[in-house]
Scaffold this motif. Sequence first.
Motif, short mmCIF file in Angstrom:
data_model
loop_
_atom_site.label_atom_id
_atom_site.label_comp_id
_atom_site.label_asym_id
_atom_site.label_seq_id
_atom_site.Cartn_x
_atom_site.Cartn_y
_atom_site.Cartn_z
N LYS A 29 37.56 42.21 51.22
CA LYS A 29 36.53 42.63 52.18
C LYS A 29 37.09 42.81 53.58
CE LYS A 29 32.90 40.37 49.58
NZ LYS A 29 31.92 39.30 49.50
N ASP A 30 38.09 42.01 53.93
CA ASP A 30 38.67 42.06 55.27
C ASP A 30 40.19 42.16 55.14
OD1 ASP A 30 39.50 41.73 57.87
OD2 ASP A 30 38.59 39.74 58.14
N LEU A 31 40.75 43.32 55.48
CA LEU A 31 42.20 43.53 55.33
C LEU A 31 43.02 42.61 56.22
CD1 LEU A 31 42.34 47.43 55.07
CD2 LEU A 31 42.56 45.76 53.24
N LYS A 32 42.45 42.13 57.31
CA LYS A 32 43.17 41.23 58.21
C LYS A 32 43.17 39.80 57.67
CE LYS A 32 42.21 43.96 62.29
NZ LYS A 32 41.55 44.02 63.60
N ASN A 33 42.26 39.51 56.74
CA ASN A 33 42.16 38.18 56.16
C ASN A 33 42.04 38.31 54.63
OD1 ASN A 33 41.88 35.45 55.89
ND2 ASN A 33 39.72 35.41 56.44
N PRO A 34 43.16 38.68 53.97
CA PRO A 34 43.10 38.90 52.51
C PRO A 34 42.82 37.61 51.75
CG PRO A 34 45.37 38.95 53.25
CD PRO A 34 44.51 38.83 54.48
N PRO A 35 42.27 37.71 50.56
CA PRO A 35 41.98 36.52 49.77
C PRO A 35 43.27 35.77 49.41
CG PRO A 35 41.48 38.51 48.52
CD PRO A 35 41.88 38.93 49.88
N LYS A 36 43.15 34.46 49.28
CA LYS A 36 44.30 33.62 48.94
C LYS A 36 44.29 33.22 47.46
CE LYS A 36 44.64 31.66 53.58
NZ LYS A 36 43.69 32.54 54.23
N GLY A 37 43.28 33.73 46.74
CA GLY A 37 43.16 33.42 45.32
C GLY A 37 41.86 33.97 44.77
N CYS A 38 41.49 33.47 43.60
CA CYS A 38 40.27 33.90 42.92
C CYS A 38 39.20 32.83 43.06
CB CYS A 38 40.55 34.11 41.43
SG CYS A 38 41.89 35.26 41.09
N VAL A 39 37.96 33.26 43.09
CA VAL A 39 36.84 32.33 43.16
C VAL A 39 36.09 32.41 41.84
CG1 VAL A 39 34.73 31.74 44.38
CG2 VAL A 39 36.68 32.63 45.66
N ASP A 40 35.95 31.24 41.16
CA ASP A 40 35.25 31.22 39.87
C ASP A 40 33.74 31.23 40.07
OD1 ASP A 40 34.46 28.58 40.39
OD2 ASP A 40 36.00 27.71 39.11
N LYS A 41 32.98 31.22 38.97
CA LYS A 41 31.53 31.33 39.09
C LYS A 41 30.87 30.11 39.71
CE LYS A 41 30.64 30.15 34.25
NZ LYS A 41 30.06 30.66 33.02
N ASP A 42 31.63 29.01 39.85
CA ASP A 42 31.11 27.83 40.54
C ASP A 42 31.46 27.83 42.02
OD1 ASP A 42 29.98 26.73 38.25
OD2 ASP A 42 31.83 25.70 37.71
N CYS A 61 44.35 33.49 37.29
CA CYS A 61 44.13 34.21 38.55
C CYS A 61 45.37 35.01 38.92
CB CYS A 61 43.79 33.21 39.66
SG CYS A 61 43.57 33.99 41.28
N THR A 62 45.20 36.31 39.15
CA THR A 62 46.28 37.16 39.63
C THR A 62 45.80 37.87 40.89
OG1 THR A 62 45.58 39.17 38.46
CG2 THR A 62 47.00 37.62 37.24
N LYS A 63 46.67 38.59 41.54
CA LYS A 63 46.29 39.34 42.74
C LYS A 63 45.36 40.50 42.39
CE LYS A 63 50.08 37.91 45.58
NZ LYS A 63 51.06 38.23 46.60
N GLU A 64 45.26 40.83 41.09
CA GLU A 64 44.34 41.87 40.65
C GLU A 64 42.94 41.30 40.41
OE1 GLU A 64 47.55 41.69 39.16
OE2 GLU A 64 48.11 43.19 40.66
N GLY A 65 42.87 40.01 40.04
CA GLY A 65 41.56 39.42 39.80
C GLY A 65 41.59 38.23 38.86
#
Length: 110
Positions: A29-42, A61-65
């Motif tokens: 969502k924010d290119l300046k603050n990329p995700p550091k991992g995956c978020v599960d359904k919890d 978890c991969t950088k793809e999802g």
Amino acid sequence: MGSLQVLVCLLGLFVLCHSDCSFQELVTKDLKNPPKGCVDKDGKQHAFGSEWVRDCQDCFCTKEGLSCCSKFPDPDSVDLPEECELVVDKVACSAKMVLKSDKTKECSPL
């Protein structure tokens, strides 16, 4: 003894080939603050490259999802012999084929 090991391996492959899997693509969502991992359904975050088991699903978890596959075969995709049935143990996260007439005896998938 060797034939028992072969049967166990074949059953494992059988279950893996017929498992139900899902994939949740990673969205940035924010290119300046990329995700550091995956978020599960919890809502729990998992680092890239991590693996875990949740609700009898192997997740990765991969950088793809986020990818999760059930440890149980999809009942609609399993072609069991007429005399066999699939018994699922959700506590131990395992499944085995047994004879309908005697559930103490395992049934061969071949």
